[in-house]
Design an enzyme around this catalytic site. Structure first.
Site, short mmCIF file in Angstrom:
data_model
loop_
_atom_site.label_atom_id
_atom_site.label_comp_id
_atom_site.label_asym_id
_atom_site.label_seq_id
_atom_site.Cartn_x
_atom_site.Cartn_y
_atom_site.Cartn_z
N ARG A 1 0.85 -1.20 0.00
CA ARG A 1 0.00 0.00 0.00
C ARG A 1 0.88 1.24 0.00
NH1 ARG A 1 -5.47 -1.48 1.87
NH2 ARG A 1 -5.69 -3.49 0.86
N GLU B 1 0.61 4.13 0.91
CA GLU B 1 -0.04 5.16 1.73
C GLU B 1 1.01 6.07 2.34
OE1 GLU B 1 -4.05 2.75 3.00
OE2 GLU B 1 -2.09 2.10 3.64
N ARG C 1 -0.94 2.78 12.72
CA ARG C 1 -1.63 1.57 12.24
C ARG C 1 -1.38 1.24 10.78
NH1 ARG C 1 -5.01 5.80 12.28
NH2 ARG C 1 -6.47 5.99 10.54
N HIS C 2 -0.57 2.04 10.09
CA HIS C 2 -0.28 1.77 8.68
C HIS C 2 1.19 1.47 8.46
CE1 HIS C 2 -4.03 4.18 8.13
NE2 HIS C 2 -4.22 3.31 7.16
N GLU D 1 -9.71 -1.21 13.22
CA GLU D 1 -10.14 -2.08 12.12
C GLU D 1 -9.04 -3.10 11.86
OE1 GLU D 1 -10.62 -0.21 8.19
OE2 GLU D 1 -9.92 -2.13 7.41
N SER E 1 -11.61 -6.27 6.79
CA SER E 1 -12.83 -5.85 6.10
C SER E 1 -13.19 -6.90 5.06
CB SER E 1 -12.68 -4.45 5.49
OG SER E 1 -11.71 -4.46 4.51
N ARG F 1 -1.92 -6.10 12.68
CA ARG F 1 -2.81 -5.33 13.56
C ARG F 1 -3.36 -6.22 14.69
NH1 ARG F 1 -6.35 -1.07 9.89
NH2 ARG F 1 -4.55 0.10 9.10
P1 AMO Z 1 -8.72 -3.40 3.15
O1 AMO Z 1 -8.12 -2.41 2.22
O2 AMO Z 1 -9.68 -2.84 4.16
O3 AMO Z 1 -9.55 -4.49 2.34
O4 AMO Z 1 -7.57 -4.20 3.90
C1 AMO Z 1 -7.88 -5.32 4.71
C2 AMO Z 1 -7.16 -5.25 6.04
O5 AMO Z 1 -5.76 -5.12 5.83
C3 AMO Z 1 -5.19 -4.35 6.86
N1 AMO Z 1 -4.51 -3.17 6.30
C4 AMO Z 1 -3.32 -2.69 6.69
N2 AMO Z 1 -2.46 -3.11 7.64
C5 AMO Z 1 -1.32 -2.41 7.79
N3 AMO Z 1 -0.96 -1.34 7.05
C6 AMO Z 1 -1.80 -0.90 6.07
N4 AMO Z 1 -1.43 0.15 5.32
C7 AMO Z 1 -3.03 -1.57 5.86
N5 AMO Z 1 -4.06 -1.42 5.02
C8 AMO Z 1 -4.94 -2.39 5.29
C9 AMO Z 1 -6.30 -3.92 7.79
C10 AMO Z 1 -7.51 -4.05 6.89
O6 AMO Z 1 -8.68 -4.28 7.64
N6 AMO Z 1 -9.76 -6.61 -0.62
C11 AMO Z 1 -10.22 -6.05 0.65
C12 AMO Z 1 -10.55 -7.15 1.63
C13 AMO Z 1 -11.73 -7.99 1.22
O7 AMO Z 1 -12.81 -7.41 1.04
O8 AMO Z 1 -11.57 -9.21 1.12
C14 AMO Z 1 -9.12 -5.19 1.24
O9 AMO Z 1 -7.99 -5.20 0.84
O10 AMO Z 1 -6.34 -4.84 8.86
#
Ligand code: AMO
Length: 443
Positions: A220, A222, A228-229, A366, A369, A417
């Site tokens: 990601r 981001e 948390r990221h 979170e 999802s 997480r």
């Molecule tokens: P989403 O984008 O919500 O959903 O990501 C799913 C879970 O991944 C974790 N997460 C992260 N952990 C650490 N750093 C990050 N930058 C980060 N971004 C996300 C979180 C989050 O809840 N395809 C959908 C899932 C699905 O519907 O099956 C998806 O990627 O715990």
């Protein structure tokens, strides 16, 4: 050294009165008058070794042994009166009287910080700059023992529940989650991306195998500095076919979480104790519509949210609410607005402005999802168009539905997480061996 002869620390009590060889790291060296005490650590535990002046050669050799050097020791296993009560993680009941000692590796250079204190009180940058060394600390090692247990428990549970483990490409041709948070890669002169999730491939997977799961890296881009990221994490993904409702997806995820936590409780008592924490009492996870959560936030916590989404503070408050009201560390929020979810999310049949989707919060964060997906080819093409995207860019993904794909849903669960919240770590970065963030690409 003949490694076959090496005795692991945990096995030492079976060798009382024998001369054995051990090897490991010097956790701490203590000099008491003329006696030298060494706590020797290997992958199985720690034991005290004692070097007496009368040992001659060993006494000479121990002079240039420092904390964290790697050593091999030949010594006599002795029962240690009252040793069983010795505090900490050092094996009680036995000690080694050193007959010979050799340094296998390590300079005499001073360590950048003291690894022998019970708490490694470092700021996050120092901790991560010296990551491999810092990982030698018992509390740091405990994080990754628990993490490995979480991964194993997840895999075991999913296999037991009939899911096939798959591994899917991380170099991909299109973004899956929309948005700008995708890394671009030069792929032999073409543009490629690092996978933002295994979303498309796990959906393709269920069109063949019905139930699939994947444990794999997720990238990601981001540009945030939050606790948390990270920019690369390990996703625990799953997808299951022939569902009638997304509630079945939540049921499966809840069962997986229950198995993960009961396994950690069973196997990681010592590691949890080091972090002064315990596995939460598991009660059925409450489920609440996001729209209801927003009303609770306003009425109970006086928190107004912008638009129809919940922010990090709101999630924290709803986490508190779940604890107070249901005695649960977890809560599912459901029915997210359609414009907040990716194009593949199934809209609610009665109210297409919301989706058959959920987030799972753990202690107000979170962690997952998911939801039901659109499985009808035409509906999917329409959903792509409505969002101003070009269906041609998703040709191979769309083929999955063109040739028939059962109703299905799934989740993406962030492995780090789970650990962050279970252990109360200040930042998710502590739950990764070598985290990647906006500034950090090394070590
Ligand atoms: P989403 O984008 O919500 O959903 O990501 C799913 C879970 O991944 C974790 N997460 C992260 N952990 C650490 N750093 C990050 N930058 C980060 N971004 C996300 C979180 C989050 O809840 N395809 C959908 C899932 C699905 O519907 O099956 C998806 O990627 O715990």
């Amino acid at each position: 050294m003949n490694m076959k002869e090496r005795v692991l620390v945990a096995d030492i009590p079976n060798h009382i009165g024998e001369t054995i060889t051990i090897a490991g790291w010097v956790s701490v060296r203590r000099d008491h008058g003329k006696l030298v005490f060494l706590d020797i650590r290997d992958r199985s535990g720690s034991v005290q070794a004692i070097v007496l002046p009368s040992s001659g050669e060993a006494y000479e050799a121990v002079k240039d042994i420092r904390n964290e050097n790697v050593v091999r020791i030949g010594g006599l296993v002795k029962e240690r009166p009252g040793g069983a009560e010795k505090a900490g993680s050092v094996l009680g009941g036995v000690e080694i009287e050193v007959l010979s000692i050799g340094k296998l590796s390590g300079e005499e250079a001073a360590l950048p910080f003291d690894l022998s204190s019970p708490v490694l009180d470092l700021n996050i940058d120092t901790l991560l700059d010296h990551r491999t060394l810092a990982l030698r600390h018992p509390k740091q090692r405990a994080i990754f023992k628990i993490y490995a247990t979480v991964l194993a428990a997840y895999g075991d549970h999913m296999r037991e529940a009939g899911f096939l483990e798959i591994k899917t490409p991380k170099l991909v041709a299109s973004a899956t989650e929309g948005g700008a948070n995708v890394f671009t890669v030069d792929y032999f002169g073409r543009k490629a991306y690092l996978a933002q999730s295994p979303q498309f491939y796990k959906q393709a997977g269920i069109s063949v195998f019905e139930r699939v799961f994947e444990v794999g890296p997720v990238f990601r881009a981001e540009p945030h500095f939050t606790t948390r990221h990270v920019n690369e994490y390990i996703g625990l993904d799953a997808e299951l076919a022939f569902i009638e409702s997304f509630t079945e997806v939540m049921d499966e995820l809840e069962a997986a979480m229950n198995h993960i936590f009961s396994t950690v409780e069973q196997k990681c008592q010592a590691e949890l104790a080091l972090h002064e924490t315990a596995v939460p009492t598991l009660v059925p996870f409450p489920r609440l519509r996001l729209s209801e959560a927003l009303i609770i936030l306003k009425e109970k916590y006086g928190k107004e949210v912008e638009g129809s989404d919940i922010d990090a503070e709101g999630e924290r408050m709803i986490g508190e609410y779940a604890k107070e009201t249901f005695g649960s560390d977890f809560i599912f929020l459901t029915h997210y607005p359609t414009d907040l979810r990716p194009f593949y999310t199934m809209p609610n049949a009665d109210d297409p402005s919301v989706t058959e989707s959920f987030d799972l919060l753990y202690r107000g964060l979170e962690i997952a999802s998911g939801g039901q997906r659109i499985h009808d080819f035409h509906q999917l093409v329409e959903s792509i168009r409505k969002r101003g995207m070009n269906a041609d860019d998703f040709a191979s993904y769309l083929d999955v539905f063109r040739y028939g794909c059962p109703p299905h849903g799934g989740w993406g669960l962030g492995s780090e997480r789970i650990i962050q919240k279970l252990l109360g770590l200040g930042t998710i970065k502590e739950a990764l061996l070598y985290p990647r963030d906006v500034k950090r690409l090394s070590p």
